[in-house]
Write a protein that holds these residues in place. Structure first.
Motif, PDB file in Angstrom:
ATOM      1  N   THR A 151       0.830  -1.206   0.000  1.00 44.51           N
ATOM      2  CA  THR A 151       0.000   0.000   0.000  1.00 44.51           C
ATOM      3  C   THR A 151       0.863   1.254   0.000  1.00 44.51           C
ATOM      4  O   THR A 151       0.561   2.212  -0.710  1.00 44.51           O
ATOM      5  CB  THR A 151      -0.931   0.045   1.223  1.00 44.51           C
ATOM      6  N   LEU A 152       1.941   1.237   0.766  1.00 47.12           N
ATOM      7  CA  LEU A 152       2.785   2.431   0.820  1.00 47.12           C
ATOM      8  C   LEU A 152       3.371   2.733  -0.565  1.00 47.12           C
ATOM      9  O   LEU A 152       3.281   3.863  -1.059  1.00 47.12           O
ATOM     10  CB  LEU A 152       3.917   2.229   1.846  1.00 47.12           C
ATOM     11  N   CYS A 153       3.942   1.704  -1.192  1.00 47.32           N
ATOM     12  CA  CYS A 153       4.562   1.925  -2.506  1.00 47.32           C
ATOM     13  C   CYS A 153       3.507   2.364  -3.523  1.00 47.32           C
ATOM     14  O   CYS A 153       3.740   3.286  -4.304  1.00 47.32           O
ATOM     15  CB  CYS A 153       5.250   0.662  -3.005  1.00 47.32           C
ATOM     16  N   VAL A 154       2.368   1.673  -3.522  1.00 44.28           N
ATOM     17  CA  VAL A 154       1.345   2.011  -4.507  1.00 44.28           C
ATOM     18  C   VAL A 154       0.913   3.465  -4.335  1.00 44.28           C
ATOM     19  O   VAL A 154       0.818   4.220  -5.305  1.00 44.28           O
ATOM     20  CB  VAL A 154       0.128   1.066  -4.380  1.00 44.28           C
ATOM     21  N   THR A 155       0.678   3.877  -3.087  1.00 41.35           N
ATOM     22  CA  THR A 155       0.209   5.239  -2.858  1.00 41.35           C
ATOM     23  C   THR A 155       1.245   6.253  -3.325  1.00 41.35           C
ATOM     24  O   THR A 155       0.916   7.194  -4.058  1.00 41.35           O
ATOM     25  CB  THR A 155      -0.091   5.444  -1.364  1.00 41.35           C
ATOM     26  N   VAL A 156       2.493   6.032  -2.932  1.00 39.98           N
ATOM     27  CA  VAL A 156       3.526   7.018  -3.264  1.00 39.98           C
ATOM     28  C   VAL A 156       3.726   7.107  -4.781  1.00 39.98           C
ATOM     29  O   VAL A 156       3.730   8.198  -5.360  1.00 39.98           O
ATOM     30  CB  VAL A 156       4.847   6.674  -2.554  1.00 39.98           C
ATOM     31  N   ILE A 157       3.851   5.940  -5.427  1.00 40.18           N
ATOM     32  CA  ILE A 157       4.107   5.970  -6.878  1.00 40.18           C
ATOM     33  C   ILE A 157       2.886   6.525  -7.624  1.00 40.18           C
ATOM     34  O   ILE A 157       3.012   7.355  -8.518  1.00 40.18           O
ATOM     35  CB  ILE A 157       4.466   4.563  -7.398  1.00 40.18           C
ATOM     36  N   SER A 158       1.688   6.090  -7.216  1.00 42.01           N
ATOM     37  CA  SER A 158       0.470   6.586  -7.881  1.00 42.01           C
ATOM     38  C   SER A 158       0.405   8.091  -7.814  1.00 42.01           C
ATOM     39  O   SER A 158       0.097   8.757  -8.806  1.00 42.01           O
ATOM     40  CB  SER A 158      -0.782   6.054  -7.189  1.00 42.01           C
TER      41      SER A 158
END
Lengths: 350, 296, 342
Positions: free
Chosen positions: B96-103
């Protein structure tokens, strides 16, 4: 400081023409006003000069540089926006300093220059406030200070007074005039308010539907409007325009008959005259009609008549009174009349 | 006071009563399942799924009998420690952290461009995004599986992250686009006249004003990644499972062994962050839902 | 904004969408044209003390080799689309040619897996969407008319069913309606039927899923409509009051028309979301009585060793076609508006 030259500048969006072949030389230190109703292309012209809008055709020169392809930041101009475009997350001080910061002006000059600009617009007491805590007039002055802080080639101002109330508008107008006198920077100013144009401009460019209608000093365009559009746009109230027939120097249109017009033109024409040039007379005169309405302006009384389909206004002395429907006579001597071609609207004769 | 206004007043009082009762009913319908499950997760199975009386779940008759106390953390222990739920929690956190930041990073760039470009293709990109947004995720997954097996990238967290970012993009673009539209164009234009490039204007002037929109969109990106089942269930190997597929795999294996309570505890554990999210970001969530609606 | 700058800003997002949304759709199209290899069979002679027997068995090694050499499988053209698990063209032909009336046709078509899933998916989409919107609208109206005290908790607790992970939300409800759960046993007591189980019958399973759907869908409508209610022009409402409109007439003639565009938006979003209904079927273990298109794809892909990629891809494509049909009114309208503008 430099002159600005526009060579056949054109802007099109698909089939829609925003600005048509704008051709003008703006002298160094000149205060030029672009005037016209909304949608006439004046703001587009300014945005093309700023580099915020692509140019479809033509060339723009700032000094000896052709700037068509330059980014806004490389054109060395500054601009005051209609809604000011202040950075809400920065204080007034930071807002004014921003152009210096991003242009990498040496840091040790910042403070001095910000203070000088702030002083010119009387903002010294508000430097640590954020824009949200300022009144409309103060925000407007921050925008001005941010424009003058870095001494650009030219100032562009896009309706800077339109969000202010009437009283503030008058004082800020004076302030802008004074700033221009002090800084002597070439300024292009966009407005739809003809009073602003008359009071501020060295020269006015009147535009309509993307086409330049007339370029001239305020006196020029007031005294010698080039066509019916300019005649109807400049002046408050605008020039009275009456359609009628001209034959051997005599103009006739129902209730109006003017003789001795110095022209050889015959046929359909539009006759124009200003409300303050005509006078109410006890009898005779070129116009004789029932009063449609009367308004008291304080310094004068405005009498209007229905002539043809149009309303014609005439300024009378402030103690003049007339009843609605009362028959009144007015003198419209040939010397105060302007003649325009009915079809093209262009000015006829001298 | 005239008769009609008395009637009107009485009628509006009835109306208020009816509305209040209706709302209280809805409140119970909306909240009770959660409260009940949280409460029940501290009981043993024969209480929460009682054959005798639902009151057992309330008082924990068997829980007291089996563990000596009215509440027990056995379910949690079983799920987190025995069945390695903690590992799924860590994986979920990473995903979730990676997805949120990259998105958000690529979404703010794209959304800004879409909001500021007057060109036709920007409009078409938005329409394409709308169509992509409607694609059921599982149909996309059926397109991924075979190529991913062939490329040998199936099963890794990184793969799922990239896929979720992409699936997330249409929605992120739409939402950020409408937030950017609400920021006056004058702002970036004055920055560019003042000497910024487009990117500098974006970074120094627009983004500082955009934080509320970015946070709101971030919440929704987080929710999408956190709530996803289709992608994570099909694309992650057993070791890399995140919480939701892990819980679904509990169902297959645990129900027979009589350890449903592991699943209940895991479900409550997975709900807790969402609960906190609503508590702290209620306003942003509401504004996000309405931003899309009012402008879209 | 110049093309070059635009491209630089949008490129990462567009690449992500092309690679992982557009390309997979292409991959689905290709996969749908192929079908798994048949298993390689071999004849083996088993010779024992009592003579030799030949038996046919699967040559696992050769099958695996075939699979790894050509992972897509055999080319099958459009065959997968028309087989029994999908559009079932020949089966439908048989049913239409030989049947005992409409009821029989319906029952037999319903037994075909694709149509069964399609029927449930469409029912779910077109029942849950309007019901959720109506419930949401009623909540919004009520919140707007009661005191401020209730407003906070209602918004707080309403958000929970909406943002809850769908699988987790359906599990929570599933455990409660389980015959040993609180709601399940309450219903048994209410109808005095100890064998009553929502899981057992098709209509009750459908009903349960619809209730779950409305439970999670209503909050979204509520929040959007509630925000919309705050923007209802006060002047218009007041002039309606002065003109003598009753409370209901004010709702009917002022509020509902004002919320019209919002309702279109909510309906669009909810239709898209409800059409992909999937997790509740897993959560409620409802596959015996209710399946959806998404669930069919999931089921084909789930097999440990025999994933039916071709079949999944064909169902996926049919689902995508359904999405496009659902979206078509919006797309057509957008297209019209756009070409009018240009």
């Amino acid at each position: 400081m430099a002159e600005i030259r526009l060579k056949n500048v054109t802007k099109r969006w698909g089939d829609f023409v925003g600005v048509q072949k704008f051709d003008l030389d703006i002298a160094d230190k000149e205060f030029l006003v672009l005037l016209g109703p909304s949608g006439c292309g004046k703001t587009t012209t300014m945005r093309m000069i700023a580099g915020l809008e692509d140019i479809t055709d033509g060339e723009i020169w700032l000094g000896d540089r052709m700037v068509n392809k330059l980014e806004p930041k490389d054109r060395d101009i500054s601009m005051v926006f209609q809604s000011y475009g202040l950075y809400p997350n920065m204080t007034v001080y930071e807002n004014i300093r921003f152009p210096l910061k991003v242009r990498k002006v040496p840091k040790d000059q910042h403070d001095e220059r910000v203070m000088k600009a702030a002083e010119m617009v009387e903002l010294k007491d508000f430097l640590d406030r954020r824009p949200a805590a300022l009144s409309g007039g103060q925000r407007q002055r921050v925008a001005l200070a941010r424009a003058i802080v870095r001494e650009p080639t030219a100032f562009l101002m896009d309706e800077p007074l339109s969000n202010l109330d009437a009283k503030l508008r008058v004082s800020t107008r004076a302030q802008i005039k004074n700033l221009h006198h002090t800084l002597k920077t070439t300024t292009i100013y966009v407005t739809h308010d003809q009073i602003e144009a008359m009071t501020l401009a060295d020269r006015v460019v009147v535009m309509n539907k993307g086409v330049v209608q007339q370029v001239g000093t305020p006196t020029d365009i007031y005294d010698k409007p080039a066509n019916t559009f300019v005649a109807g746009f400049i002046g408050s109230p605008a020039m009275n325009l009456v359609d009628g027939e001209l034959r051997d120097g005599v103009f006739e249109a129902g209730k109006v008959r003017v003789t001795g017009l110095p022209t050889t033109h015959n046929g359909k024409v539009t006759l124009g005259f200003r409300a303050e040039d005509a006078t109410i007379v006890p009898e005779g005169g070129e116009l004789s009609a029932p009063v449609y309405s009367m308004e008291l302006l304080g310094d004068a009384s405005m009498i209007s008549f229905r002539v043809g389909g149009e309303l014609v206004s005439i300024k009378a002395a402030k103690d003049y009174r007339a009843e609605i429907d009362e028959q009144v006579h007015a003198a419209i001597p040939a010397e105060i009349c302007h003649l325009f071609d009915s079809k093209t609207g262009a000015r006829l004769g001298a | 006071m005239s008769g009609t206004s008395m009637i009107a007043r009485r009628r509006s009082r009835t109306l208020a009563t009816v509305s209040t009762l209706f709302l209280i009913t809805w409140l119970i319908v909306a909240a009770f399942p959660f409260l009940w499950t949280v409460w029940g997760s501290f009981k043993v199975e024969s209480d929460f799924f009682s054959r005798e009386s639902w009151l057992n779940a309330l008082f924990g008759v068997y829980t007291e009998m089996q563990t000596g106390a009215p509440f027990t953390g056995d379910g949690y222990y079983g799920a987190w420690i025995t069945r390695d739920f903690w590992r799924a929690v860590v994986n979920t956190a990473i995903v979730t952290l990676c997805v949120t930041v990259i998105s958000l990073t690529i979404g703010t760039l794209g959304g800004y461009a879409l909001a500021r470009s007057g060109h036709r293709y920007a409009f078409w990109i938005l329409i394409a995004a709308l169509v992509f947004r409607a694609m059921p995720h599982i149909t996309l997954v059926s397109g991924y599986l075979l190529p991913f097996f062939e490329l040998n990238i199936w099963g890794h967290l990184a793969t799922s992250i990239v896929v979720l970012v992409a699936i997330n993009q249409p929605f992120t673009l739409w939402m950020l686009h409408s937030f950017f539209l609400s920021i006056p164009k004058d702002l970036d234009e004055s920055a560019m006249v003042d000497g910024c490039t487009r990117f500098q204007a974006f970074r120094w002037v627009v983004i500082p004003v955009m934080w509320p929109g970015v946070i709101t969109t971030g919440l929704f990106s987080f929710l999408l990644a956190y709530n996803d089942f289709a992608v994570t269930a099909m694309l992650l190997s057993q070791d890399n499972q995140t919480m939701v597929p892990k819980i679904s795999s509990f169902l297959g294996s645990i129900q027979e062994q009589g350890n449903v309570m592991f699943a209940v505890a895991a479900v409550v554990s997975a709900t807790a962050p969402l609960f906190l999210l609503v508590m702290f970001f209620q306003r942003q969530i509401v504004s996000g839902l309405t931003a899309g609606a009012v402008k879209g | 904004m110049p093309h070059k700058t635009f491209l630089a800003f949008i490129l990462p997002a567009v690449i992500a969408m092309l690679l992982f949304i557009a390309l997979p759709i292409v991959s689905v199209i290709v996969q749908s044209l192929y079908v798994e290899h048949e298993q390689v069979l071999e004849e083996v002679e088993n010779c024992g003390p009592f003579g030799c027997t030949t038996e046919v068995r699967v040559d696992a090694e050769a099958t695996a080799a075939l699979k790894s050499a050509d992972p897509l499988g055999r080319f099958n053209g459009l065959g997968t689309f028309f087989n029994r698990s999908h559009l079932a063209v020949s089966e439908i032909g048989v049913i239409l040619a030989d049947n005992d009336g409409l009821g029989d046709i319906a029952a037999r078509i319903y037994n075909l897996p694709f149509y069964k899933a399609l029927l449930f998916t469409l029912s779910y989409t077109f029942i849950v969407t309007p019901l959720g919107m109506i419930l949401g609208f009623l909540i919004a109206l009520s919140v707007n008319s009661v005191s401020q005290v209730l407003k906070g908790p209602v918004i707080f607790f309403s958000l929970l069913p909406m943002i809850i992970t769908p699988l987790i939300g359906s599990l929570i409800l599933f455990w409660m309606i389980n015959s040993q759960g609180i709601l399940g046993s309450a219903l048994q007591a209410l109808f005095n039927d100890p064998t009553l189980s929502l899981k057992a019958s098709t209509p009750l399973t459908w009903l349960t899923l619809f209730v779950y759907g409305v439970w999670t869908a209503a909050p979204f409508s509520f929040v959007v409509f509630y925000a919309g209610l705050q923007t209802v022009p006060g002047d218009t409402l007041e002039s309606a009051m002065i003109d003598g409109a009753s409370r209901w007439e004010r709702v009917r003639y002022v509020i509902i028309p004002h919320l019209g565009p919002l309702a279109t938006f909510v309906a669009l979003v909810q239709l898209m979301d409800n059409f992909r209904v999937f997790e509740p079927i897993v959560g409620f273990s409802a596959e015996a009585n209710a399946t959806s298109l998404s669930w069919l794809v999931f089921n084909d892909l789930q097999g440990e060793s025999t994933q039916l990629f071709g079949s999944a891809a064909a169902t996926s494509l049919l689902t995508i076609a359904g999405v496009i049909v659902l979206l078509s009114p919006v797309l057509v309208r957008t297209w019209r508006e756009f070409s009018n503008k240009a």
